[in-house]
Design an enzyme around this catalytic site. Structure first.
Site, mmCIF file in Angstrom:
data_model
loop_
_atom_site.group_PDB
_atom_site.id
_atom_site.type_symbol
_atom_site.label_atom_id
_atom_site.label_comp_id
_atom_site.label_asym_id
_atom_site.label_seq_id
_atom_site.Cartn_x
_atom_site.Cartn_y
_atom_site.Cartn_z
ATOM 1 N N TYR A 1 6.429 -1.608 8.060
ATOM 2 C CA TYR A 1 5.741 -2.779 7.788
ATOM 3 C C TYR A 1 6.662 -3.932 7.811
ATOM 4 O O TYR A 1 6.096 -4.853 8.545
ATOM 5 C CB TYR A 1 5.262 -2.535 6.423
ATOM 6 C CG TYR A 1 4.542 -3.811 5.591
ATOM 7 C CD1 TYR A 1 3.415 -4.242 6.314
ATOM 8 C CD2 TYR A 1 5.173 -4.596 4.660
ATOM 9 C CE1 TYR A 1 2.616 -5.258 5.882
ATOM 10 C CE2 TYR A 1 4.459 -5.767 4.278
ATOM 11 C CZ TYR A 1 3.260 -6.168 4.806
ATOM 12 O OH TYR A 1 2.590 -7.461 4.325
ATOM 13 N N GLU B 1 -3.486 -8.062 -0.215
ATOM 14 C CA GLU B 1 -2.634 -8.780 -1.466
ATOM 15 C C GLU B 1 -3.442 -8.736 -2.937
ATOM 16 O O GLU B 1 -3.000 -8.601 -3.983
ATOM 17 C CB GLU B 1 -2.495 -9.899 -1.045
ATOM 18 C CG GLU B 1 -1.413 -9.990 -0.054
ATOM 19 C CD GLU B 1 -0.013 -9.501 -0.173
ATOM 20 O OE1 GLU B 1 0.355 -9.282 -1.263
ATOM 21 O OE2 GLU B 1 0.576 -9.132 0.789
ATOM 22 N N TRP C 1 3.279 -2.535 -4.057
ATOM 23 C CA TRP C 1 2.973 -2.712 -2.507
ATOM 24 C C TRP C 1 2.912 -1.421 -1.710
ATOM 25 O O TRP C 1 1.866 -1.160 -0.880
ATOM 26 C CB TRP C 1 3.542 -3.731 -1.973
ATOM 27 C CG TRP C 1 3.321 -4.234 -0.352
ATOM 28 C CD1 TRP C 1 3.984 -3.651 0.747
ATOM 29 C CD2 TRP C 1 2.120 -4.661 -0.147
ATOM 30 N NE1 TRP C 1 3.147 -3.895 1.760
ATOM 31 C CE2 TRP C 1 2.124 -4.435 1.459
ATOM 32 C CE3 TRP C 1 0.894 -4.977 -0.812
ATOM 33 C CZ2 TRP C 1 0.751 -4.877 2.250
ATOM 34 C CZ3 TRP C 1 -0.382 -5.592 0.012
ATOM 35 C CH2 TRP C 1 -0.199 -5.315 1.506
#
Length: 189
Positions: free
Chosen positions: A26, A48, A56
């Site tokens: 990522y 988000e 996350w």
């Protein structure tokens, strides 16, 4: 530099970006790189928002399931979701099953679909110009900025949900509106 980690591949990257293989992928290929299309921005906004209150890595690992559950984040398709879709999503163990976040994702698709100039035009209008300098370390990275406050306020005014100033700033980071890769990180944008 404390906030830079040298990976097994010899590359210096932001410390968080080297902590797991998922994060390496990522960090190296997506985070902080400009996203300028409506579908890509809607996906990042949705993820988000779902991340709020969670780690996350949880969202990142569930991302393939989110893409299936939310029709590839196609704005028109998600905007057409109804209560049966909400119930389907609430039973989908592959995603985060939070009614408020699911309903917000659908409401946000509807709000984005109604934008006359598109989601990208609106969101990128809040990108700081000139761009702030890259941080020397993560202690210099804000959680909220004036731009993210303004973005969140405008999004709320237009009917978007679950996109407060902190989520808006995370969105700005993820989509390259700001460059918060620390100095010394190999990712040069």
């Amino acid at each position: 530099m404390v906030d830079v980690l040298i990976g097994d591949d010899g590359l210096a990257r932001c410390r968080w970006g080297g902590s797991t293989p998922d994060y390496v992928e990522y960090h190296d290929n997506e985070w902080g790189r400009p996203v300028r299309d409506d579908v890509g921005l809607y996906e990042r906004m949705t993820l988000e928002a779902f991340q709020s209150g969670l780690s996350w890595i949880t969202i990142l690992r569930k991302r393939p399931a989110f893409r299936i559950a939310f029709a590839g984040f196609d704005l028109e398709k998600v905007a057409a979701f109804d209560e049966s879709d909400v119930e389907r999503l609430l039973s989908d163990v592959g995603i985060v099953r939070n009614r408020s976040k699911i309903e917000a994702a659908i409401a946000n698709a509807r709000a984005a679909a109604d934008l006359p100039d598109g989601l990208a035009q609106l969101l990128w209008s809040f990108a700081p110009d000139p761009a702030p300098p890259r941080p020397a370390d993560f202690s210099m990275v804000p959680a909220v900025t004036e731009e993210s406050r303004a973005m969140a306020k405008e999004l709320k005014r237009r009917g978007f949900r679950f996109v407060g100033p902190t989520t808006a700033y995370a969105l700005m980071q993820a989509t390259g509106m700001v460059n918060d890769h620390v100095v010394g990180c190999f990712v040069s944008l």
